[in-house]
Design a protein around this motif. Structure first.
Motif, PDB file in Angstrom:
ATOM      1  N   THR A 262       0.828  -1.215   0.000  1.00  0.00           N
ATOM      2  CA  THR A 262       0.000   0.000   0.000  1.00  0.00           C
ATOM      3  C   THR A 262       0.858   1.260   0.000  1.00  0.00           C
ATOM      4  OG1 THR A 262       0.004   0.206   2.398  1.00  0.00           O
ATOM      5  CG2 THR A 262      -1.733  -1.167   1.429  1.00  0.00           C
ATOM      6  N   LYS A 264       2.007   2.326   2.825  1.00  0.00           N
ATOM      7  CA  LYS A 264       1.850   2.881   4.178  1.00  0.00           C
ATOM      8  C   LYS A 264       2.288   1.859   5.217  1.00  0.00           C
ATOM      9  CE  LYS A 264      -2.267   4.969   3.004  1.00  0.00           C
ATOM     10  NZ  LYS A 264      -3.655   4.683   3.041  1.00  0.00           N
ATOM     11  N   GLU A 316      -8.194   0.143   3.363  1.00  0.00           N
ATOM     12  CA  GLU A 316      -7.409   0.682   4.484  1.00  0.00           C
ATOM     13  C   GLU A 316      -7.339  -0.331   5.637  1.00  0.00           C
ATOM     14  OE1 GLU A 316      -5.879   3.629   4.542  1.00  0.00           O
ATOM     15  OE2 GLU A 316      -6.678   4.451   2.666  1.00  0.00           O
TER      16      GLU A 316
END
Ligand code: UD1
Length: 339
Positions: A262, A264, A316
């Motif tokens: 991702t 992140k 997420e």
């Protein structure tokens, strides 16, 4: 296209079949069920409403593999079948080299014999070892710290040699960061054998009461809160990455390598707190010693896959935890929980 998926009954394989079905591909699976369950294939068929031709074969058995290639006109192979437990690979290295390396060579030989020269290979961010910095892009130097990681790196190198010897092969190597979560239906997910080694399944088992508390392996790393940082990627995003990688195969563009992450990073504590929100309870933990071979931080620069595969991870951390939790509560004992 007709896609042969090795290891299709496993965690990433099963989610990938659903995405392949959605994209109207025809799927054939070879899996010896050494670390997976036929039930996952049944559930995949139920979710996608399409059938999967299943062969309970070991890819090391070339005679069996040849039958599959004779009976079916295969366009591309997606190769997941491999052992993946880091700790076990340290105590039983030969088991890992035999299964992962010899298994891959056996598969590539049969593919070559049947002139099927398109393959997507399941690699891992583990090939970056302890990176000099983060985020990690595909040009970073490669190194490994355990036999499992070494098998992934060796398989990448073998594929490179195969391509250099015959550039009519089309090869996509996908380096996964940390796959977590489960399909929205709660019908398929990660089903670890025994006590989980990886963070997310361990937290899920604490939440469902199967484990007393999470041991956090070190809180003195140079990270946001001292705990290890990783790039958790929803398994459905990861699965979809394979469908997009197929386009690269269709373009006949040789050998390509992509990070699937991702971009992140979340620390162990941040991940634990995200899971607490998803399951609606506080979870017990204690700080323990660092785990041998662990690194402080590991997250991807996913720009190359974004640009060249037109793929990006969209889910997420909250969704990853919610979906992992749904799977865990609906199937407290994994596929052994029954229907
Ligand atoms: C691990 C493997 C890696 C493999 C990947 C597959 C090791 C050393 N590395 O990666 O080779 O490709 O799984 O998914 O096993 N943690 C805890 N408590 C736990 C479990 C984990 O604190 O009970 C921490 C770890 O220290 C780490 C983070 O959680 O900081 C993630 O751990 P894990 O899920 O095992 O993944 P990796 O270590 O990244």
């Amino acid at each position: 296209m007709t896609i042969l998926v090795t290891g299709g009954a496993g965690y990433i394989g099963s989610h990938t079949i659903i995405e392949l079905h959605k994209a109207n591909h025809n799927v054939i699976v070879v899996d010896n069920l050494s670390n997976s369950s036929k039930e996952s294939i049944k559930r995949v068929e139920e979710i996608s409403g399409k059938s999967v031709k299943f062969y309970e074969y070991n890819i090391l058995d070339q005679n069996k593999l040849k039958e599959v290639f004779k009976e079916n006109k295969i366009d591309t192979v997606i190769h997941f079948a491999a052992f993946k437990a880091v700790g076990e690979s340290v105590s039983k290295p030969l088991k890992y080299y035999h299964n992962n390396i010899a298994g891959t060579v056996s598969l590539l030989e049969v593919m070559s014999e049947f002139h099927v020269k398109n393959i997507i290979f399941s690699s891992s961010a583990t090939v970056y070892g302890d990176p000099v910095s983060v985020p990690i892009d595909e040009s970073f130097s490669l190194s490994v710290t355990n036999p499992y990681g070494r098998t992934k790196l060796m398989m990448e190198e073998i594929l490179g040699d195969v391509f250099r010897a015959d550039n009519s092969w089309n090869i996509v190597i996908l380096r996964y960061f940390n796959p977590v979560g489960a399909h929205k239906s709660g019908r398929i997910g990660e089903d670890p054998n025994g006590i989980p080694n990886n963070l997310m399944p361990y937290i899920s088992q604490v939440a469902v009461g199967k484990q007393k508390e999470l041991s956090i392996f070190g809180d003195d790393y140079p990270t946001v809160d001292g705990t290890g940082v990783r790039d958790y990627i929803h398994v459905v995003d990861l699965a979809y990455g394979h469908v997009m990688a197929l386009k690269k195969i269709e373009d006949r563009s040789g050998l390509n390598i992509y990070n699937l992450g991702t971009g992140k990073g979340y620390s162990v504590l941040e991940t634990l707190h995200a899971f607490e929100l998803a399951c609606g309870k506080k979870l017990n933990y204690k700080i323990s010693d660092r785990r041998a071979g662990d690194i402080a931080s590991c997250y991807a620069l996913p720009n190359k896959a974004e640009k060249e595969l037109e793929w990006t991870a969209t889910r997420e951390i909250d969704e990853m935890c919610e979906d992992a939790w749904r799977w865990q509560t609906k199937n407290p004992n994994g596929y052994k929980s029954g229907k």
